[in-house]
Design a protein around this motif. Structure first.
Motif, PDB file in Angstrom:
ATOM      1  N   GLY A 295      -6.700  -3.539 -18.153  1.00 15.84           N
ATOM      2  CA  GLY A 295      -8.059  -4.029 -17.934  1.00 15.84           C
ATOM      3  C   GLY A 295      -8.395  -4.384 -16.497  1.00 15.84           C
ATOM      4  N   ASP A 296      -7.469  -4.158 -15.567  1.00 15.63           N
ATOM      5  CA  ASP A 296      -7.750  -4.430 -14.162  1.00 15.63           C
ATOM      6  C   ASP A 296      -7.392  -3.231 -13.299  1.00 15.63           C
ATOM      7  OD1 ASP A 296      -8.930  -6.997 -13.489  1.00 15.63           O
ATOM      8  OD2 ASP A 296      -7.219  -7.851 -14.550  1.00 15.63           O
ATOM      9  N   TYR A 297      -8.150  -3.089 -12.226  1.00 13.58           N
ATOM     10  CA  TYR A 297      -7.892  -2.019 -11.267  1.00 13.58           C
ATOM     11  C   TYR A 297      -6.743  -2.398 -10.356  1.00 13.58           C
ATOM     12  CZ  TYR A 297     -12.134   0.185 -12.801  1.00 13.58           C
ATOM     13  OH  TYR A 297     -13.080   0.808 -13.564  1.00 13.58           O
ATOM     14  N   ARG A 298      -6.038  -1.374  -9.904  1.00 13.93           N
ATOM     15  CA  ARG A 298      -4.987  -1.492  -8.896  1.00 13.93           C
ATOM     16  C   ARG A 298      -5.218  -0.378  -7.881  1.00 13.93           C
ATOM     17  NH1 ARG A 298      -0.116  -4.004  -9.985  1.00 13.93           N
ATOM     18  NH2 ARG A 298       0.941  -2.480  -8.688  1.00 13.93           N
ATOM     19  N   VAL A 299      -4.883  -0.627  -6.631  1.00 10.11           N
ATOM     20  CA  VAL A 299      -4.886   0.445  -5.647  1.00 10.11           C
ATOM     21  C   VAL A 299      -3.442   0.856  -5.403  1.00 10.11           C
ATOM     22  CG1 VAL A 299      -7.073  -0.082  -4.531  1.00 10.11           C
ATOM     23  CG2 VAL A 299      -4.993  -1.201  -3.714  1.00 10.11           C
ATOM     24  N   GLU A 300      -3.273   2.119  -5.037  1.00 12.34           N
ATOM     25  CA  GLU A 300      -1.935   2.664  -4.810  1.00 12.34           C
ATOM     26  C   GLU A 300      -1.857   3.272  -3.414  1.00 12.34           C
ATOM     27  OE1 GLU A 300      -1.141   5.148  -8.257  1.00 12.34           O
ATOM     28  OE2 GLU A 300      -0.456   3.304  -9.243  1.00 12.34           O
ATOM     29  N   ALA A 301      -0.634   3.518  -2.967  1.00 12.01           N
ATOM     30  CA  ALA A 301      -0.376   4.051  -1.625  1.00 12.01           C
ATOM     31  C   ALA A 301      -1.066   3.177  -0.568  1.00 12.01           C
ATOM     32  CB  ALA A 301      -0.805   5.513  -1.530  1.00 12.01           C
ATOM     33  N   SER A 302      -0.898   1.875  -0.717  1.00 11.42           N
ATOM     34  CA  SER A 302      -1.579   0.914   0.146  1.00 11.42           C
ATOM     35  C   SER A 302      -1.120   1.018   1.599  1.00 11.42           C
ATOM     36  CB  SER A 302      -1.365  -0.504  -0.384  1.00 11.42           C
ATOM     37  OG  SER A 302      -2.146  -1.423   0.349  1.00 11.42           O
ATOM     38  N   VAL A 303       0.165   1.161   1.838  1.00  8.73           N
ATOM     39  CA  VAL A 303       0.665   1.266   3.215  1.00  8.73           C
ATOM     40  C   VAL A 303       0.128   2.532   3.878  1.00  8.73           C
ATOM     41  CG1 VAL A 303       2.744   1.574   4.623  1.00  8.73           C
ATOM     42  CG2 VAL A 303       2.703  -0.164   2.813  1.00  8.73           C
ATOM     43  N   LYS A 304       0.124   3.625   3.151  1.00  8.03           N
ATOM     44  CA  LYS A 304      -0.421   4.884   3.679  1.00  8.03           C
ATOM     45  C   LYS A 304      -1.894   4.703   4.053  1.00  8.03           C
ATOM     46  CE  LYS A 304      -1.311   9.657   2.319  1.00  8.03           C
ATOM     47  NZ  LYS A 304      -1.285  10.607   1.197  1.00  8.03           N
ATOM     48  N   ALA A 305      -2.656   4.082   3.170  1.00  7.79           N
ATOM     49  CA  ALA A 305      -4.081   3.851   3.435  1.00  7.79           C
ATOM     50  C   ALA A 305      -4.263   2.916   4.633  1.00  7.79           C
ATOM     51  CB  ALA A 305      -4.764   3.272   2.205  1.00  7.79           C
ATOM     52  N   TYR A 306      -3.438   1.887   4.723  1.00  2.28           N
ATOM     53  CA  TYR A 306      -3.544   0.929   5.828  1.00  2.28           C
ATOM     54  C   TYR A 306      -3.285   1.626   7.162  1.00  2.28           C
ATOM     55  CZ  TYR A 306      -3.049  -3.384   8.478  1.00  2.28           C
ATOM     56  OH  TYR A 306      -3.208  -4.386   9.398  1.00  2.28           O
TER      57      TYR A 306
ATOM     58  N   GLY B 250      -6.180   1.113  -0.379  1.00  2.00           N
ATOM     59  CA  GLY B 250      -5.349   2.060  -1.114  1.00  2.00           C
ATOM     60  C   GLY B 250      -5.915   3.462  -1.044  1.00  2.00           C
ATOM     61  N   ASP B 251      -5.042   4.450  -1.215  1.00  2.00           N
ATOM     62  CA  ASP B 251      -5.459   5.851  -1.208  1.00  2.00           C
ATOM     63  C   ASP B 251      -5.935   6.327  -2.576  1.00  2.00           C
ATOM     64  OD1 ASP B 251      -5.327   6.642   1.392  1.00  2.00           O
ATOM     65  OD2 ASP B 251      -3.608   7.975   1.152  1.00  2.00           O
ATOM     66  N   SER B 252      -5.527   5.612  -3.627  1.00  2.00           N
ATOM     67  CA  SER B 252      -5.941   5.977  -4.981  1.00  2.00           C
ATOM     68  C   SER B 252      -5.999   4.685  -5.795  1.00  2.00           C
ATOM     69  CB  SER B 252      -4.959   6.973  -5.602  1.00  2.00           C
ATOM     70  OG  SER B 252      -3.662   6.423  -5.648  1.00  2.00           O
ATOM     71  N   PHE B 253      -6.407   4.821  -7.049  1.00  2.00           N
ATOM     72  CA  PHE B 253      -6.489   3.638  -7.906  1.00  2.00           C
ATOM     73  C   PHE B 253      -6.155   4.014  -9.330  1.00  2.00           C
ATOM     74  CE2 PHE B 253     -10.659   5.544  -8.296  1.00  2.00           C
ATOM     75  CZ  PHE B 253     -10.960   5.388  -9.634  1.00  2.00           C
ATOM     76  N   LYS B 254      -5.861   2.990 -10.120  1.00  2.00           N
ATOM     77  CA  LYS B 254      -5.674   3.186 -11.555  1.00  2.00           C
ATOM     78  C   LYS B 254      -6.038   1.890 -12.265  1.00  2.00           C
ATOM     79  CE  LYS B 254      -0.703   2.176 -11.695  1.00  2.00           C
ATOM     80  NZ  LYS B 254       0.604   2.718 -12.057  1.00  2.00           N
ATOM     81  N   MET B 255      -6.215   1.994 -13.548  1.00  2.00           N
ATOM     82  CA  MET B 255      -6.525   0.845 -14.394  1.00  2.00           C
ATOM     83  C   MET B 255      -5.253   0.472 -15.152  1.00  2.00           C
ATOM     84  SD  MET B 255      -8.705  -1.313 -15.793  1.00  2.00           S
ATOM     85  CE  MET B 255     -10.361  -0.768 -15.522  1.00  2.00           C
TER      86      MET B 255
END
Length: 151
Positions: free
Chosen positions: A112-123, A104-109
């Motif tokens: 109580g758990d992390y998520r990554v965002e913009a996964s396709v862009k990062a891939y 992912g290009d960014s993350f958020k909580m």
């Protein structure tokens, strides 16, 4: 040199930063760090592993369709005791993986758990770099719990 530095852990997730030649490339989300493996719920252990292109796994068909100009095989982390078919791929939450590495290009909580965002862009960004490393023979990835912050 490819390094995966784990930096934070949520209830069921682990957030890492991926570096290639000491340059930050993207965030990575995995299952939780656990003292003993629980199938589909535990990230790979710390250590040095080999990266390879896997052209046989079932995910290849989907990724060839989704990324026809890019895909040359799934980037697989191999040589992990008690683990198999550990790939770099897209996804956002720890529920999207069974021990694989989600980029992912960014993350958020969230809850109580992390998520990554913009996964396709990062891939699209990281995949060609990993393939280039594999083609050049730079196939080792070092995975380490680096100042692991527990949420």
């Amino acid at each position: 040199m490819i390094k995966l530095n784990r930096v934070a852990q949520g209830k069921q997730s682990t957030l890492s930063m991926l570096y290639i030649d000491q340059i930050f490339v993207c965030y990575v989300l995995e299952d939780a760090v656990r003292p003993e493996k629980i199938k589909h719920e535990t990230c790979i252990p710390e250590g040095s592993y080999t990266l390879a292109l896997n052209r046989r796994a079932g995910m290849n068909t989907r990724y060839q369709k989704d990324y026809p100009q890019l895909h040359q095989g799934m980037v697989e982390v191999t040589g992990i005791q008690e683990y198999s078919l550990v790939f770099f791929h897209t996804g956002n939450a720890h529920t999207d993986t069974s021990g694989c590495l989600l980029v992912g290009d960014s993350f958020k909580m969230v809850d109580g758990d992390y998520r990554v965002e913009a996964s396709v862009k990062a891939y699209r960004k990281v995949y060609p770099q990993l393939v280039k490393c594999i083609r050049q023979g730079e196939v080792e990835i070092v995975v380490q719990n680096h100042r692991l912050y527990m949420e």
